[in-house]
Design a protein around this motif. Structure first.
Motif, mmCIF file in Angstrom:
data_model
loop_
_atom_site.group_PDB
_atom_site.id
_atom_site.type_symbol
_atom_site.label_atom_id
_atom_site.label_comp_id
_atom_site.label_asym_id
_atom_site.label_seq_id
_atom_site.Cartn_x
_atom_site.Cartn_y
_atom_site.Cartn_z
ATOM 1 N N SER A 15 0.708 -1.237 0.052
ATOM 2 C CA SER A 15 -0.034 0.072 0.027
ATOM 3 C C SER A 15 0.736 1.283 0.114
ATOM 4 C CB SER A 15 -1.201 0.005 1.152
ATOM 5 O OG SER A 15 -0.077 -0.085 2.335
ATOM 6 N N PHE A 16 2.042 1.195 0.329
ATOM 7 C CA PHE A 16 2.959 2.463 0.339
ATOM 8 C C PHE A 16 3.390 2.912 -1.111
ATOM 9 C CE2 PHE A 16 5.939 -1.039 1.342
ATOM 10 C CZ PHE A 16 6.969 -0.760 0.495
ATOM 11 N N ILE A 17 3.354 1.685 -2.106
ATOM 12 C CA ILE A 17 3.695 2.003 -3.295
ATOM 13 C C ILE A 17 2.912 3.283 -4.079
ATOM 14 C CG2 ILE A 17 4.269 1.369 -5.821
ATOM 15 C CD1 ILE A 17 6.278 0.288 -3.503
ATOM 16 N N THR A 18 3.425 4.369 -4.229
ATOM 17 C CA THR A 18 2.594 5.522 -5.132
ATOM 18 C C THR A 18 3.552 5.783 -6.220
ATOM 19 O OG1 THR A 18 3.497 7.367 -3.761
ATOM 20 C CG2 THR A 18 1.573 6.243 -2.817
ATOM 21 N N ALA A 19 2.935 6.760 -6.952
ATOM 22 C CA ALA A 19 3.659 7.431 -8.169
ATOM 23 C C ALA A 19 5.160 7.697 -7.800
ATOM 24 C CB ALA A 19 2.988 8.665 -8.809
ATOM 25 N N ARG A 20 5.212 8.272 -6.623
ATOM 26 C CA ARG A 20 6.522 8.643 -6.250
ATOM 27 C C ARG A 20 7.615 7.492 -6.341
ATOM 28 N NH1 ARG A 20 7.838 11.681 -0.796
ATOM 29 N NH2 ARG A 20 6.813 9.600 -0.006
ATOM 30 N N GLU A 21 7.204 6.260 -5.353
ATOM 31 C CA GLU A 21 8.133 5.293 -5.315
ATOM 32 C C GLU A 21 8.270 4.556 -6.617
ATOM 33 O OE1 GLU A 21 5.460 6.054 -3.225
ATOM 34 O OE2 GLU A 21 6.888 6.724 -1.745
ATOM 35 N N CYS A 56 6.280 -1.697 -12.867
ATOM 36 C CA CYS A 56 5.784 -0.316 -12.575
ATOM 37 C C CYS A 56 4.896 0.110 -13.683
ATOM 38 C CB CYS A 56 7.345 0.723 -12.741
ATOM 39 S SG CYS A 56 8.341 0.385 -11.608
ATOM 40 N N HIS A 82 1.478 -1.365 -12.692
ATOM 41 C CA HIS A 82 0.744 -0.873 -11.237
ATOM 42 C C HIS A 82 -0.045 -0.008 -11.449
ATOM 43 C CE1 HIS A 82 0.807 0.984 -7.523
ATOM 44 N NE2 HIS A 82 1.315 -0.127 -6.837
ATOM 45 N N PHE A 106 -0.682 2.885 -10.314
ATOM 46 C CA PHE A 106 -0.284 4.161 -10.253
ATOM 47 C C PHE A 106 0.763 4.325 -11.426
ATOM 48 C CE2 PHE A 106 -1.197 4.507 -5.856
ATOM 49 C CZ PHE A 106 -1.921 5.778 -5.728
ATOM 50 N N THR A 160 -0.211 7.379 -13.744
ATOM 51 C CA THR A 160 0.506 8.697 -13.309
ATOM 52 C C THR A 160 1.764 9.099 -13.845
ATOM 53 O OG1 THR A 160 1.090 8.058 -11.192
ATOM 54 C CG2 THR A 160 -1.149 8.434 -11.734
#
Length: 193
Positions: free
Chosen positions: A62-68, A103, A106, A108, A111
């Motif tokens: 759940s901590f994986i967002t576009a930044r990661e 990636c 995913h 995200f 984005t």
């Protein structure tokens, strides 16, 4: 030595914390990013770090967002690889492909900037066409399948966003005066498997 210190820092901090919210996602990824980017590491070390990235993506952390995603894909695309033997080198290249595909796939991944997604595709293409020495047939097929999966994912998102745009236009065209006017037709897009 700095890789080990970074990993120990994350481990010690995770044991000491009261809540997961006090621990940033980039803190978790940092030792793995360092392991991929350092020129000091030989084949097995970046391979383990790339495998960790792949696991983060596959498990759906759940901590994986576009930044990661951006951080992981940049680390994979800019990996500093010291070739010790061709088999380990090809395994690392296959790991890079897995991370880049993960990636893009995913949620995200949509984005990520178009330019960044194209760089990821270009990296996979370069892996398939790299030489000398010429990559093995297995690595070429892995890269080809990775590129195919990335392109399919990106174009499926275009099709979905076009359908959403058409539905929004249809909602905007619906009369508010209660009259029974038929909404505009939405063109049916072919579905390719």
């Amino acid at each position: 030595n700095s890789l080990m210190n970074s990993a120990l820092y994350v481990r010690n901090r995770s044991y000491a914390m009261e809540s997961c919210t006090s621990f940033g996602a980039l803190d978790v990824l940092k030792p793995f990013v360092d392991a991929v980017r350092t020129p000091e590491a030989t084949g097995p070390i970046p391979l383990v770090a790339l495998s960790a990235f792949h696991q983060f993506l596959e498990v759906g952390c759940s901590f994986i967002t576009a930044r990661e995603l951006d951080e992981m894909s940049n680390a994979a695309m800019n990996a500093q690889l010291e070739v010790t033997d061709s088999q380990t080198h090809e395994a690392v290249l296959a790991g890079i492909i897995q991370v880049l595909v993960g990636c893009i796939k995913h949620p995200f991944g949509a984005t990520l900037s178009e330019n960044h997604q194209l760089k990821m595709l270009h990296t996979c293409f370069n892996i398939s066409a790299a030489g000398p020495p010429e990559p093995s047939e297995l690595l070429q097929q892995t890269a080809k399948q990775g590129i195919q999966c990335m392109v399919t994912t990106m174009f499926s998102r275009v099709r979905i966003s076009n359908a959403h745009y058409a539905l929004e236009r249809m909602a905007d065209a619906t009369p508010t005066d209660g009259s029974n006017v038929a909404p505009p037709m939405i063109p049916q897009l072919p579905v390719y498997a």
